[in-house]
Design a protein around this motif. Structure first.
Motif: not given
Ligand code: GDP
Ligand code: IMO
Ligand code: MG
Length: 423
Positions: A375-381
């Motif tokens: 439940k976390t947006d990982m796309t900018k990691m």
């Protein structure tokens, strides 16, 4: 001397094109070894998107030689279209692309035969890409094929006509009345076009490059579950998509192979017909398709979606000798409460964890383990240290189940959305 191989572990479309592009700067040569324009390899960078079909995905970085190997089947018309589109985007392939003399040619009548074969199979059709792949490889194996090197010989036209007439007789015997004069004219024109490229004895070129200390990355097409020997036969493609295919499709000896990168999605998809044990027919399947934009890069067909299948993945890792895993499209699962992974099949009440001879059995039921979502947006990691705890646990679970390290994690379609963990 180093030949590394990158190939799909599922039913294709795992994201091979993207990762080949990312890894290209580490190599001197990128080579395709099997398949043809049934492939659709997508790359995204600097806000642009490209889909490659016959041309290797190493053309966008700088300085690499790209080779289309002897194991590839080439449609001159589609090749010309692809090369011309790239030229319009400023990529001049003639400086960087070399093609094997021994690559077999897809003829207009191969495409017609592909369609006629599918029609004849009726409800049992394979759902091919319609590019003439099966008939071209059939001609290769039955010693009736035409190779790119043949176009350089004075009796090429006669050879072509003999093959065409043979195909026409086959089509007529299937009740077809083929008309392809325009296609044929385009094809012959495209032959002249392709002859302006560097047509080489690729097995010598590659081995000499290796002997001089250069490194090669082999780019697979399709995936292990579509391999003609080990995939879900007969719902497969007509080539060896596995590591051994790289040896046969380029003329490199098995003892030259170094790393084998096995690439898979954090879930699973399939396009075309054939069995798919973890396929989801419910809202979750639809959600994966929508979030993952799961529509074919070549045909635009809806891809069938389901949970990750570790029984099939373990089999693929074994057949290919995978040394490093690459997990793609992790971001597609960013918003799920729960994620499932198939760890065994139940067949007629018995649990099976070795991939069975047939997965078409009606009674086959996947056995799932359920894991919590992250439940976390990982796309900018940018670094794995940023990964949420539950995603780290998913990686740990997969590595433990599969007995192989996950070296790269992809969190979006762009070149930049790639986290290298250990290489
Ligand atoms: P290939 O045939 O193995 O090269 O894969 P395709 O290009 O047919 O399909 C992969 C699709 O997923 C393409 O549309 C890619 O742009 C996209 N893609 C690749 N990696 C990722 C990722 O990590 N996340 C998301 N959301 N999309 C990805
Ligand atoms: P990439 O390289 C997904 C599937 C077709 C069909 C079967 C046989 O992009 O991963 P064919 O035209 O090869 O005779 O079709 O194989 N298929 C693919 N599915 N990705 C591909 O390539 C595929 N190439 C072929 O849908 O089920
Ligand atoms: Mg594809």
């Amino acid at each position: 001397m180093k030949v590394d191989v990158l190939l799909g572990l599922q039913w294709g479309d795992e994201g091979k094109g993207k990762v080949v592009d990312v890894l290209t700067p580490r190599y001197d040569v990128v080579a395709r070894f099997q398949g043809g324009p049934n492939a659709g390899h997508t790359l995204e960078f600097e806000g642009k998107k490209y889909v490659l079909r016959s041309i290797p995905s190493g053309i966008f970085q700088h300085g690499q030689i790209n080779i289309i190997g002897n194991g590839v089947v080439l449609d001159p018309i589609l090749f010309m279209q692809e090369a011309e589109e790239l030229r319009k985007s400023g990529i001049e392939l003639r400086n960087i692309l070399k093609i094997s003399k021994k690559a077999h040619l897809i003829m207009p009548t191969h495409r017609l035969l592909d369609a006629a074969n599918e029609k004849a199979k009726g409800g049992a059709k394979i759902g091919t890409t319609g590019k003439g792949i099966g008939p071209t490889y059939t001609d290769k194996i039955s010693r009736n094929g035409i190779r790119l090197g043949d176009t350089l010989s004075p009796d090429f036209k006669a050879k072509y006509e003999a093959a065409r007439n043979r195909h026409v007789a086959m089509l007529k015997s299937m009740g077809e009345n083929p008309e392809f004069s325009e296609l044929e004219a385009n094809w012959l024109n495209a032959i002249d076009y392709i002859k302006s490229f560097d047509i080489i004895d690729s097995e010598f070129v590659i081995n000499k490059l290796l002997a001089s200390g250069k490194s090669v990355l082999c780019e697979g097409a399709q995936g292990t579950m579509l391999d003609v020997d080990f995939g879900s036969y007969p719902f497969v493609t007509s080539s060896n998509t596995i590591t051994a295919g790289a040896c046969a499709g380029l003329g490199v000896a098995p003892n030259k192979i170094g790393k084998v990168f096995g690439i898979f999605k954090a879930y699973c998809t399939r396009v075309g017909s054939g069995p798919f044990p973890t396929e989801l027919f419910d809202e979750t399947g639809k959600r994966i398709r929508d979030l993952g934009h799961e529509y074919g890069a070549v045909t635009g067909r809806e891809r069938r979606c389901g949970w990750i299948d570790l029984v099939a993945l373990k089999y693929a890792i074994m057949i290919n000798g995978v040394t490093n895993l690459i997990m793609m499209k992790s971001d597609v699962l960013d918003d799920f409460d729960e994620i499932k992974a198939c760890v065994a099949y139940e067949i007629d009440g018995t649990e099976v964890s070795d991939f069975p001879y047939s997965i078409e059995t009606e009674s086959l039921k996947p056995v799932y383990v359920t894991l919590p979502g992250w439940k976390t947006d990982m796309t900018k990691m940018k670094n794995e240290s940023e990964f949420p705890e539950n995603f780290k646990k998913y990686i740990e679970f997969l590595e433990q189940q599969l007995g192989t390290p996950i070296s790269i994690v992809s969190i979006g379609p762009d070149r930049e959305q790639t986290i290298i963990r250990n290489l």
